[in-house]
Write an enzyme that holds these catalytic residues in place. Sequence first.
Site, PDB file in Angstrom:
ATOM      1  N   TYR A 216       0.851  -1.205   0.000  1.00 56.22           N
ATOM      2  CA  TYR A 216       0.000   0.000   0.000  1.00 56.22           C
ATOM      3  C   TYR A 216       0.882   1.250   0.000  1.00 56.22           C
ATOM      4  O   TYR A 216       0.664   2.189  -0.775  1.00 56.22           O
ATOM      5  CB  TYR A 216      -0.908  -0.022   1.236  1.00 56.22           C
ATOM      6  CG  TYR A 216      -1.917   1.116   1.293  1.00 56.22           C
ATOM      7  CD1 TYR A 216      -3.098   1.067   0.557  1.00 56.22           C
ATOM      8  CD2 TYR A 216      -1.684   2.237   2.084  1.00 56.22           C
ATOM      9  CE1 TYR A 216      -4.028   2.100   0.610  1.00 56.22           C
ATOM     10  CE2 TYR A 216      -2.607   3.274   2.144  1.00 56.22           C
ATOM     11  CZ  TYR A 216      -3.772   3.194   1.403  1.00 56.22           C
ATOM     12  OH  TYR A 216      -4.689   4.229   1.448  1.00 56.22           O
ATOM     13  N   LYS A 220       1.051   4.124  -2.895  1.00 58.91           N
ATOM     14  CA  LYS A 220       0.692   5.530  -2.666  1.00 58.91           C
ATOM     15  C   LYS A 220       1.889   6.457  -2.889  1.00 58.91           C
ATOM     16  O   LYS A 220       1.720   7.595  -3.336  1.00 58.91           O
ATOM     17  CB  LYS A 220       0.101   5.708  -1.260  1.00 58.91           C
ATOM     18  CG  LYS A 220      -1.238   5.012  -1.077  1.00 58.91           C
ATOM     19  CD  LYS A 220      -2.305   5.567  -2.028  1.00 58.91           C
ATOM     20  CE  LYS A 220      -3.670   4.941  -1.812  1.00 58.91           C
ATOM     21  NZ  LYS A 220      -4.725   5.489  -2.677  1.00 58.91           N
TER      22      LYS A 220
HETATM   23  N1  LIG Z   1      -9.884   5.851   4.713  1.00 55.86           N
HETATM   24  C1  LIG Z   1      -8.651   6.235   4.902  1.00 55.86           C
HETATM   25  O1  LIG Z   1      -8.151   6.275   6.027  1.00 55.86           O
HETATM   26  C2  LIG Z   1      -7.815   6.659   3.729  1.00 55.86           C
HETATM   27  C3  LIG Z   1      -6.645   7.359   4.006  1.00 55.86           C
HETATM   28  C4  LIG Z   1      -5.844   7.742   2.942  1.00 55.86           C
HETATM   29  C5  LIG Z   1      -6.208   7.450   1.650  1.00 55.86           C
HETATM   30  N2  LIG Z   1      -7.355   6.761   1.417  1.00 55.86           N
HETATM   31  C6  LIG Z   1      -7.651   6.455   0.017  1.00 55.86           C
HETATM   32  O2  LIG Z   1      -8.928   6.913  -0.311  1.00 55.86           O
HETATM   33  C7  LIG Z   1      -9.445   6.124  -1.386  1.00 55.86           C
HETATM   34  C8  LIG Z   1     -10.849   5.694  -1.015  1.00 55.86           C
HETATM   35  O3  LIG Z   1     -10.770   4.818   0.104  1.00 55.86           O
HETATM   36  P1  LIG Z   1     -11.899   4.795   1.210  1.00 55.86           P
HETATM   37  O4  LIG Z   1     -11.295   5.167   2.501  1.00 55.86           O
HETATM   38  O5  LIG Z   1     -13.061   5.545   0.750  1.00 55.86           O
HETATM   39  O6  LIG Z   1     -12.177   3.237   1.288  1.00 55.86           O
HETATM   40  P2  LIG Z   1     -13.450   2.404   0.779  1.00 55.86           P
HETATM   41  O7  LIG Z   1     -13.054   0.995   0.888  1.00 55.86           O
HETATM   42  O8  LIG Z   1     -14.662   2.864   1.476  1.00 55.86           O
HETATM   43  O9  LIG Z   1     -13.570   2.859  -0.754  1.00 55.86           O
HETATM   44  C9  LIG Z   1     -12.783   2.308  -1.763  1.00 55.86           C
HETATM   45  C10 LIG Z   1     -13.682   2.005  -2.933  1.00 55.86           C
HETATM   46  O10 LIG Z   1     -12.881   1.496  -3.987  1.00 55.86           O
HETATM   47  C11 LIG Z   1     -13.615   0.418  -4.559  1.00 55.86           C
HETATM   48  N3  LIG Z   1     -12.716  -0.500  -5.256  1.00 55.86           N
HETATM   49  C12 LIG Z   1     -11.861  -1.412  -4.740  1.00 55.86           C
HETATM   50  N4  LIG Z   1     -11.250  -2.082  -5.719  1.00 55.86           N
HETATM   51  C13 LIG Z   1     -11.730  -1.582  -6.885  1.00 55.86           C
HETATM   52  C14 LIG Z   1     -11.480  -1.868  -8.245  1.00 55.86           C
HETATM   53  N5  LIG Z   1     -10.623  -2.824  -8.626  1.00 55.86           N
HETATM   54  N6  LIG Z   1     -12.146  -1.141  -9.177  1.00 55.86           N
HETATM   55  C15 LIG Z   1     -13.017  -0.182  -8.810  1.00 55.86           C
HETATM   56  N7  LIG Z   1     -13.300   0.122  -7.546  1.00 55.86           N
HETATM   57  C16 LIG Z   1     -12.664  -0.570  -6.593  1.00 55.86           C
HETATM   58  C17 LIG Z   1     -14.292  -0.262  -3.385  1.00 55.86           C
HETATM   59  O11 LIG Z   1     -15.361  -1.088  -3.785  1.00 55.86           O
HETATM   60  C18 LIG Z   1     -14.734   0.949  -2.585  1.00 55.86           C
HETATM   61  O12 LIG Z   1     -16.016   1.385  -2.988  1.00 55.86           O
HETATM   62  C19 LIG Z   1      -8.476   4.972  -1.566  1.00 55.86           C
HETATM   63  O13 LIG Z   1      -7.630   5.256  -2.664  1.00 55.86           O
HETATM   64  C20 LIG Z   1      -7.683   4.973  -0.302  1.00 55.86           C
HETATM   65  O14 LIG Z   1      -6.396   4.438  -0.470  1.00 55.86           O
HETATM   66  C21 LIG Z   1      -8.169   6.362   2.417  1.00 55.86           C
END
Ligand SMILES: NC(=O)c1ccc[n+]([C@@H]2O[C@H](COP(=O)([O-])OP(=O)(O)OC[C@H]3O[C@@H](n4cnc5c(N)ncnc54)[C@H](O)[C@@H]3O)[C@@H](O)[C@H]2O)c1
Length: 382
Positions: A216, A220
């Site tokens: 991960y 990133k």
């Molecule tokens: N939540 C956190 O703490 C956090 C922190 C930093 C960055 N992020 C980033 O934010 C983004 C969204 O994450 P989130 O926190 O909303 O998590 P989440 O799991 O709620 O959302 C991620 C979404 O991506 C979708 N997904 C997964 N694999 C996929 C694929 N192959 N094709 C299409 N869609 C796919 C999932 O179904 C989900 O709806 C991600 O890139 C994550 O790395 C999240």
Amino acid sequence: MAAPSRDDPWSVVNMVDLSPPVDCSKPYDTSTLVGKTILITGGASGLGAAFARHWAKHGSHLIIGDVNDRLGEELVAELRSMPSVSPEQVITYQHCDVTSWTDQVALFQAAVSLSPTRSLDAVVAGAGISESGNLMDSSPSATLFDRPPATIDASTPPPPLRVLAVNLTGVMYTSHLALHHLPRRPEPSSSHQEDRHLLLIASIAGLIPLPGQTEYTASKHAVMGLFRALRGTAWTTTTTAPRIRVNALCPYFVDTPILPRSAIAVLAGAGQTDLADVIDAATRLVADAGIRGRALLVGPKVRVVDGTDEALGPVRVVEGEAWRGEEERRQGVWDVYGHDYERVETFVWRYLWALNMIRTVKGWTGFVRDLVWACFYRRGTR
Ligand SMILES: NC(=O)c1ccc[n+]([C@@H]2O[C@H](COP(=O)([O-])OP(=O)(O)OC[C@H]3O[C@@H](n4cnc5c(N)ncnc54)[C@H](O)[C@@H]3O)[C@@H](O)[C@H]2O)c1
């Protein structure tokens, strides 16, 4: 030698069309969201879904792609039932696995054909996954990169690298398609905005390592590399169509389904990020056409005090006692690379100067000799 200022015509900051660091204490105009067509990958859940809810309220057309069809369809139904969402707004979901090029091509094509202006204004590369399991976990279901099987031989399959596939390859596909579609002009008859924007969702893991999330973290960091490269060149895609802005968002931990239970446990007692701050930072980047090439870190609010830096002048510095103290002295959103181009500029300028000097010294004779060598004699280092 002082770093050249922004007023310097040779400034790299100006050459790459970089806007000044973002002052998140300033208000921004959300009316620019009205009528924007925004494509969001991974928009069925978590941050993407939260952005969709907020931007739908502000009058944007939304095309959401995800692999979670149930959540995607439920979200669309929810958005359509919101009183602030008009029946004219395009709110749609389409299955799209971002690791599939054909899925993404189809998603972008659907978005363009559904858009009232037959064009895209903004793209958010949000789909992402994390590694499952933790460093103590040796069960077969754990997919940690740094927990290889006990024995490896020629028949052992390679590590799946699924996280890299979604978080990096998927984002590269999205970015490539965004660079193609964003500059396309809307139909002549439509009233259109000139702003075109690609928002990359990176992470705090794009800036610092997250132990136990090696793949991960690598993905990133790569997204931040993509951002840093694209922000200097995306606007050159076209000279006749609207310029593309590229910005990035680096959230710290927000409680969404992506966080494994182990991460929540590790964070016990520590601060978490307010979802409202993440939505606000993303909305600022999408809505404000003046923000170009910036990355915003969104984390727990910390107390800040005004200070002075010899080179930078007035700055805000972090003090202890995080998330206590008066509200107006707390800050959760930070411009990550506030002054990086100014700081590295001296090096870049000197280095290019040195390279140009070599060229001058070698002259036309050197040029012709190098060319003949490259065409007829070069064998490459073996
Ligand atoms: N939540 C956190 O703490 C956090 C922190 C930093 C960055 N992020 C980033 O934010 C983004 C969204 O994450 P989130 O926190 O909303 O998590 P989440 O799991 O709620 O959302 C991620 C979404 O991506 C979708 N997904 C997964 N694999 C996929 C694929 N192959 N094709 C299409 N869609 C796919 C999932 O179904 C989900 O709806 C991600 O890139 C994550 O790395 C999240």
